[in-house]
Design a protein around this motif. Sequence first.
Motif, short mmCIF file in Angstrom:
data_model
loop_
_atom_site.label_atom_id
_atom_site.label_comp_id
_atom_site.label_asym_id
_atom_site.label_seq_id
_atom_site.Cartn_x
_atom_site.Cartn_y
_atom_site.Cartn_z
N ARG A 36 2.29 6.74 -8.83
CA ARG A 36 2.92 5.72 -9.66
C ARG A 36 1.94 4.57 -9.94
N ILE A 37 1.22 4.12 -8.91
CA ILE A 37 0.26 3.04 -9.10
C ILE A 37 -0.81 3.44 -10.12
N GLU A 40 0.85 -1.19 0.00
CA GLU A 40 0.00 0.00 0.00
C GLU A 40 0.89 1.24 0.00
N PRO A 41 0.58 2.22 -0.81
CA PRO A 41 1.43 3.40 -0.91
C PRO A 41 1.49 4.20 0.38
N THR A 55 9.65 -1.51 -10.73
CA THR A 55 8.57 -0.72 -10.11
C THR A 55 7.24 -1.45 -10.24
N SER A 90 4.12 7.39 -4.68
CA SER A 90 3.81 5.99 -4.81
C SER A 90 2.36 5.82 -5.32
N SER A 91 1.43 6.56 -4.72
CA SER A 91 0.04 6.54 -5.20
C SER A 91 -0.04 6.94 -6.65
N GLN A 118 3.97 7.18 0.36
CA GLN A 118 4.25 8.52 -0.18
C GLN A 118 3.33 8.82 -1.36
N TYR A 121 4.68 -3.24 -6.77
CA TYR A 121 3.27 -3.12 -6.41
C TYR A 121 2.42 -4.33 -6.78
#
Lengths: 216, 216
Positions: free
Chosen positions: B29-30, B20-21, B64, B26-27, B23, B68
């Motif tokens: 990026r997903i 789970e993100p 990457t 990170s969100s 930062q 995830y």
Amino acid sequence: MTFNDLISGAMTSAGQVRNEPVQARSSERIDALLDAASAVVAEVGIERLTTAMVAERAGASIGTVYRYFPDRIAVLAAMSLRGFERFLRKSVEKLEEHPPATVDDVFSALIDACVQMHRDEPGFTSIRLGDQIALPAVDGGTAASARIAGSLATIVSAELGVADDGSLAGRFDIALTVLDALLVRAFVIDSAGDEQAIAACRAVVAGYLAEAPVAA
Amino acid sequence: MTFNDLISGAMTSAGQVRNEPVQARSSERIDALLDAASAVVAEVGIERLTTAMVAERAGASIGTVYRYFPDRIAVLAAMSLRGFERFLRKSVEKLEEHPPATVDDVFSALIDACVQMHRDEPGFTSIRLGDQIALPAVDGGTAASARIAGSLATIVSAELGVADDGSLAGRFDIALTVLDALLVRAFVIDSAGDEQAIAACRAVVAGYLAEAPVAA
DNA sequence: TGGTCACCGATCGGAACTCGATCATCGCGG
DNA sequence: CCGCGATGATCGAGTTCCGATCGGTGACCA
């Protein structure tokens, strides 16, 4: 034009093998490979099928798989097309065994055939009647239900004297789309086929066909 | 219980990311990875998607992607779940913007939301509303339309005073299954959405819901 | 500022697919 | 009727490509 003509009109080249069999053992091998593919899809799903699993399950070598299918997706497409053709054959069988008097009789036979496919053809609930392997390379002309609907409308007009104001093919296309979706649902609920859900499919399709035509 | 509760009740763990993100990047990026996956599915289809294509399209590295998602199928499942959630959010938005007075209004909003998904979400016509990535590991309880139908029945009973003899959830499940199938058909016929086919979907769903209850 | 999160891409294992060697079948000619 | 050669069928080691890992490095945030 008879119900049997449904079959020749609906087939595509999209799921055909790369080398048409000449010898009997070749035909048998292709069937074995597609039986194997069906069993693998039923067990692990479409995404997880590998060509090695298919070869192993068929008792063949990986090279034999690639003699007939150019790639993994071609195996899935051939399996899908075979299912589609088998559905048509069962449908035609039922329609010729018990000649229908109404449009509802026709679709009742189609539902019976499709239920039988879900029960007897491993992986049919995953591969369904449709186009998902071929997407996005499918349009209104090439979609599975559309490939049946046109011929079916023509035949039903001729055989049952059903008036067609031009919307019959579209209505049949919709009815087939609904039929497929609701039977997949019935077999997702219960892998043997949830009877209430099958009954609901019959009712929805009959209800739709009983209505006055809507532009499709 | 409000329409907004549809969302929390319908989500599964099946499409969730492995980390789970924490930062913001990170969100982001997903989202970028799932946007990329959607674009790739729209172009080449589900079967031909590779994780390398997703990484490249997202401007990320292969490592990457695997930070995830544990595997290729998990990317597809996450994309499917995101589509499903977005559909629910659009539905709830519409239902709260224009509070429905009838069941038909409710489904009209759901159709509008789903049409919008097909138009705005690349690959949605391939991935649809459903369970095909998860098959055969789906049953009557976990199927996408079933996950909505129960909550929706409860909410519609409460908010609109619709009587429920216990069959409402099943009827809504059927209506949602039909809605999904007929809208996929509309966008297969025309990638912008065939208006006649969309209208036909509205009519079929409305016709079904207007009928007296049938056991589902 | 340091601990934690995020990212990268070289690397390796596994799956997809090829191709040359070998085996089986079948039709034809003697 | 049988043998033989051409053609079809099969196999699996090898090659290529994709799936997935992991250690090193960079970015973020409290």
